[in-house]
Scaffold this motif. Structure first.
Motif, PDB file in Angstrom:
ATOM      1  N   VAL A 106       0.960  -1.093   0.063  1.00 14.96           N
ATOM      2  CA  VAL A 106      -0.106  -0.104  -0.080  1.00 14.96           C
ATOM      3  C   VAL A 106       0.935   1.223  -0.014  1.00 14.96           C
ATOM      4  CG1 VAL A 106      -1.732   1.337   1.310  1.00 14.96           C
ATOM      5  CG2 VAL A 106      -2.016  -1.251   1.103  1.00 14.96           C
ATOM      6  N   GLY A 107       2.033   1.312   0.841  1.00 17.37           N
ATOM      7  CA  GLY A 107       2.914   2.328   0.805  1.00 17.37           C
ATOM      8  C   GLY A 107       3.779   2.834  -0.473  1.00 17.37           C
ATOM      9  N   ILE A 108       4.027   1.539  -1.025  1.00 19.41           N
ATOM     10  CA  ILE A 108       4.874   1.447  -2.179  1.00 19.41           C
ATOM     11  C   ILE A 108       3.967   1.926  -3.434  1.00 19.41           C
ATOM     12  CG2 ILE A 108       6.010   0.152  -4.298  1.00 19.41           C
ATOM     13  CD1 ILE A 108       6.981  -1.519  -1.802  1.00 19.41           C
ATOM     14  N   TYR A 109       2.724   1.722  -3.427  1.00 16.05           N
ATOM     15  CA  TYR A 109       1.839   2.394  -4.496  1.00 16.05           C
ATOM     16  C   TYR A 109       1.217   3.678  -4.238  1.00 16.05           C
ATOM     17  CZ  TYR A 109      -2.076   2.455  -7.687  1.00 16.05           C
ATOM     18  OH  TYR A 109      -3.179   2.919  -8.671  1.00 16.05           O
ATOM     19  N   SER A 110       1.051   4.092  -2.828  1.00 19.81           N
ATOM     20  CA  SER A 110       0.587   5.182  -2.552  1.00 19.81           C
ATOM     21  C   SER A 110       1.473   6.471  -2.603  1.00 19.81           C
ATOM     22  CB  SER A 110      -0.118   5.424  -1.077  1.00 19.81           C
ATOM     23  OG  SER A 110      -0.979   4.313  -0.951  1.00 19.81           O
ATOM     24  N   ALA A 111       2.728   6.068  -2.543  1.00 15.22           N
ATOM     25  CA  ALA A 111       3.814   7.224  -2.513  1.00 15.22           C
ATOM     26  C   ALA A 111       3.762   8.004  -3.818  1.00 15.22           C
ATOM     27  CB  ALA A 111       5.197   6.493  -2.260  1.00 15.22           C
ATOM     28  N   PRO A 112       4.144   7.077  -5.173  1.00 18.75           N
ATOM     29  CA  PRO A 112       3.811   7.966  -6.352  1.00 18.75           C
ATOM     30  C   PRO A 112       2.548   8.459  -6.628  1.00 18.75           C
ATOM     31  CG  PRO A 112       3.881   5.464  -6.758  1.00 18.75           C
ATOM     32  CD  PRO A 112       4.041   5.615  -5.163  1.00 18.75           C
ATOM     33  N   LEU A 113       1.565   7.952  -6.120  1.00 12.40           N
ATOM     34  CA  LEU A 113       0.233   8.470  -6.241  1.00 12.40           C
ATOM     35  C   LEU A 113      -0.078   9.681  -5.744  1.00 12.40           C
ATOM     36  CD1 LEU A 113      -2.345   7.404  -7.648  1.00 12.40           C
ATOM     37  CD2 LEU A 113      -3.183   6.493  -5.661  1.00 12.40           C
ATOM     38  N   LEU A 166      13.155  10.563 -15.370  1.00  8.80           N
ATOM     39  CA  LEU A 166      13.728  10.777 -14.037  1.00  8.80           C
ATOM     40  C   LEU A 166      13.058  10.257 -12.714  1.00  8.80           C
ATOM     41  CD1 LEU A 166      14.395  14.702 -14.616  1.00  8.80           C
ATOM     42  CD2 LEU A 166      16.107  12.926 -14.593  1.00  8.80           C
ATOM     43  N   SER A 167      12.308   9.179 -13.038  1.00 11.57           N
ATOM     44  CA  SER A 167      11.103   8.433 -12.137  1.00 11.57           C
ATOM     45  C   SER A 167      12.216   8.138 -10.867  1.00 11.57           C
ATOM     46  CB  SER A 167      10.513   7.273 -12.776  1.00 11.57           C
ATOM     47  OG  SER A 167      11.560   6.470 -13.191  1.00 11.57           O
ATOM     48  N   LYS A 168      13.301   7.471 -11.155  1.00  9.15           N
ATOM     49  CA  LYS A 168      14.114   6.893  -9.893  1.00  9.15           C
ATOM     50  C   LYS A 168      14.883   8.197  -9.140  1.00  9.15           C
ATOM     51  CE  LYS A 168      18.148   3.934  -9.271  1.00  9.15           C
ATOM     52  NZ  LYS A 168      19.341   3.278  -9.611  1.00  9.15           N
ATOM     53  N   GLU A 169      15.093   9.047  -9.958  1.00  4.89           N
ATOM     54  CA  GLU A 169      15.706  10.136  -9.022  1.00  4.89           C
ATOM     55  C   GLU A 169      14.680  10.921  -8.303  1.00  4.89           C
ATOM     56  OE1 GLU A 169      16.406   9.523 -12.187  1.00  4.89           O
ATOM     57  OE2 GLU A 169      18.533   9.040 -12.294  1.00  4.89           O
ATOM     58  N   ILE A 170      13.502  11.137  -8.806  1.00  4.79           N
ATOM     59  CA  ILE A 170      12.206  11.516  -8.120  1.00  4.79           C
ATOM     60  C   ILE A 170      11.887  10.971  -7.091  1.00  4.79           C
ATOM     61  CG2 ILE A 170       9.858  12.409  -8.287  1.00  4.79           C
ATOM     62  CD1 ILE A 170      10.394  13.133 -11.162  1.00  4.79           C
ATOM     63  N   ILE A 171      11.589   9.381  -7.043  1.00  7.59           N
ATOM     64  CA  ILE A 171      11.343   8.797  -5.949  1.00  7.59           C
ATOM     65  C   ILE A 171      12.267   8.680  -4.753  1.00  7.59           C
ATOM     66  CG2 ILE A 171      10.942   6.518  -5.301  1.00  7.59           C
ATOM     67  CD1 ILE A 171       8.461   7.905  -6.651  1.00  7.59           C
ATOM     68  N   GLY A 176      12.954   8.528  -0.507  1.00  7.41           N
ATOM     69  CA  GLY A 176      14.202   7.640   0.039  1.00  7.41           C
ATOM     70  C   GLY A 176      14.329   6.383  -0.556  1.00  7.41           C
ATOM     71  N   PRO A 177      15.372   5.592  -0.544  1.00 11.81           N
ATOM     72  CA  PRO A 177      15.748   4.322  -0.895  1.00 11.81           C
ATOM     73  C   PRO A 177      14.622   3.200  -0.663  1.00 11.81           C
ATOM     74  CG  PRO A 177      17.781   5.077   0.100  1.00 11.81           C
ATOM     75  CD  PRO A 177      16.702   6.181   0.607  1.00 11.81           C
ATOM     76  N   ALA A 178      14.236   3.376   0.617  1.00 14.39           N
ATOM     77  CA  ALA A 178      13.046   2.604   0.923  1.00 14.39           C
ATOM     78  C   ALA A 178      11.816   2.353   0.247  1.00 14.39           C
ATOM     79  CB  ALA A 178      12.439   2.749   2.538  1.00 14.39           C
ATOM     80  N   TYR A 179      11.708   3.356  -0.604  1.00 14.41           N
ATOM     81  CA  TYR A 179      10.530   3.447  -1.675  1.00 14.41           C
ATOM     82  C   TYR A 179      10.959   3.193  -3.104  1.00 14.41           C
ATOM     83  CZ  TYR A 179       7.319   5.007   2.011  1.00 14.41           C
ATOM     84  OH  TYR A 179       6.658   5.027   2.997  1.00 14.41           O
ATOM     85  N   LEU A 180      12.202   2.791  -3.279  1.00 14.05           N
ATOM     86  CA  LEU A 180      12.778   2.305  -4.714  1.00 14.05           C
ATOM     87  C   LEU A 180      11.869   1.594  -5.640  1.00 14.05           C
ATOM     88  CD1 LEU A 180      15.281   3.282  -6.267  1.00 14.05           C
ATOM     89  CD2 LEU A 180      16.262   1.236  -5.472  1.00 14.05           C
ATOM     90  N   GLU A 181      11.300   0.870  -4.951  1.00 10.27           N
ATOM     91  CA  GLU A 181      10.330  -0.131  -5.792  1.00 10.27           C
ATOM     92  C   GLU A 181       9.041   0.849  -6.341  1.00 10.27           C
ATOM     93  OE1 GLU A 181       9.013  -4.025  -4.102  1.00 10.27           O
ATOM     94  OE2 GLU A 181      10.469  -3.554  -2.478  1.00 10.27           O
ATOM     95  N   SER A 182       8.802   1.846  -5.894  1.00  8.08           N
ATOM     96  CA  SER A 182       7.810   2.820  -6.497  1.00  8.08           C
ATOM     97  C   SER A 182       8.030   3.337  -7.565  1.00  8.08           C
ATOM     98  CB  SER A 182       7.366   3.732  -5.291  1.00  8.08           C
ATOM     99  OG  SER A 182       6.938   3.205  -4.152  1.00  8.08           O
ATOM    100  N   THR A 183       9.214   3.185  -8.080  1.00 11.41           N
ATOM    101  CA  THR A 183       9.765   3.874  -9.197  1.00 11.41           C
ATOM    102  C   THR A 183       8.771   3.385 -10.580  1.00 11.41           C
ATOM    103  OG1 THR A 183      12.008   4.103  -8.532  1.00 11.41           O
ATOM    104  CG2 THR A 183      11.749   4.144 -10.801  1.00 11.41           C
ATOM    105  N   LYS A 184       9.012   2.062 -10.521  1.00  8.55           N
ATOM    106  CA  LYS A 184       8.112   1.374 -11.736  1.00  8.55           C
ATOM    107  C   LYS A 184       6.652   1.879 -11.914  1.00  8.55           C
ATOM    108  CE  LYS A 184      11.074  -2.805 -11.888  1.00  8.55           C
ATOM    109  NZ  LYS A 184      10.916  -4.291 -11.893  1.00  8.55           N
TER     110      LYS A 184
END
Length: 211
Positions: A106-113, A166-171, A176-184
Motif C-alpha cells: 500500500v505504501g509503495i503504491y501510494s507514494a507515487p500516487l 527521472l522517475s528513479k531520481e524523483i522517488i 528515499g531508498p525504502a521506496y525504490l520499488e515505487s519507481t516502476k
C-alpha cells in the motif's frame, strides 16, 4: 467569485503539501501526516467562512423550498460524478490493502500516487479560473478554450516524459531508498496528466453550457 474558490483550493493544497513534506522529513509518522491533511482542510474552512460570512445573515429568511429543490436536482449529477471520481481515486489503494493484506505494498503504491495528485493541481486551477469566462459566452471564448487545452497539453507533455526518465531520481529524492520499488509504478502513473489535463476543462464546459 470563482477566483475565491481557486484561492481556497490552492491554499488547502499548498498547506497540506508543505506540512506533509515538513513532517515527512523531520517528524515522519502517520499521525503527523494526518495532522497535515487536517490543517490544510481546517485553514481552507476558515478561509471559506471568511469569504461567505456576509451570506450567513438572514440565511433562512431568503430560503425557498422550490428553488432549493431545483438546485439540488440540477447539482446531483455533478455531486454524483464527484463521488464516483473520489471513489475511483482511492479504490485501488483500498483494494490493495483489503485483498493483499500488505501495508508495505500500500505504501509503495501510494507514494507515487501522491505526487501525481499534486501534478493535477495546475489543470484544476486553470479549469476553475476559466469557468466564469466561458459562462459569460464572450466572443473570444472558443479561442480561449482551444488555447487553454493546447497549453495543458504542452504542460503535461514535459511533466509526463520528464517524470518518466527521472522517475528513479524523483522517488529517491522525495521518499528515499525504502521506496525504490515505487519507481516502476511512478513511471506508469506519470502519463496520467497527458489524459487528465485536457479533459479537466471538458467537465467545466458541460457545467457552463448546462448540458
Amino acid at each position: 467569485e470563482m477566483e475565491k474558490e481557486a484561492f481556497i483550493f490552492s491554499l488547502e493544497t499548498l498547506i497540506t503539501f508543505l506540512l506533509g513534506v515538513f513532517f515527512l522529513f523531520l517528524f515522519p509518522s502517520a499521525k503527523n501526516l494526518a495532522l497535515a491533511y487536517f490543517s490544510g482542510s481546517f485553514l481552507a474552512f476558515l478561509a471559506s467562512f471568511f469569504f461567505l460570512k456576509q451570506n450567513f445573515k438572514n440565511l433562512f429568511f431568503y430560503f425557498q423550498k422550490n428553488l432549493a429543490k431545483k438546485i439540488a436536482l440540477e447539482a446531483f449529477p455533478f455531486a454524483f460524478a464527484g463521488f464516483i471520481g473520489n471513489l475511483l481515486t482511492y479504490l485501488d489503494v483500498v483494494m490493495i490493502g483489503f485483498l493483499l493484506k500488505n501495508s508495505t505494498l500500500v505504501g509503495i503504491y501510494s507514494a507515487p500516487l501522491k505526487i501525481i495528485r499534486v501534478l493535477f493541481l495546475p489543470a484544476g486551477l486553470l479549469a476553475t479560473s476559466l469557468l466564469p469566462v466561458i459562462s459569460k459566452k464572450i466572443p473570444q471564448e472558443k479561442e480561449l478554450i482551444k488555447k487553454s487545452i493546447s497549453f495543458l497539453f504542452l504542460l503535461a507533455f514535459p511533466l509526463s516524459f520528464g517524470g518518466f526518465f527521472l522517475s528513479k531520481e524523483i522517488i529517491l529524492f522525495l521518499f528515499g531508498p525504502a521506496y525504490l520499488e515505487s519507481t516502476k509504478i511512478f513511471s506508469i502513473l506519470i502519463f496520467l496528466p497527458l489524459l487528465v489535463f485536457p479533459t479537466t476543462i471538458f467537465g467545466y464546459l458541460l457545467f457552463a453550457y448546462n448540458l
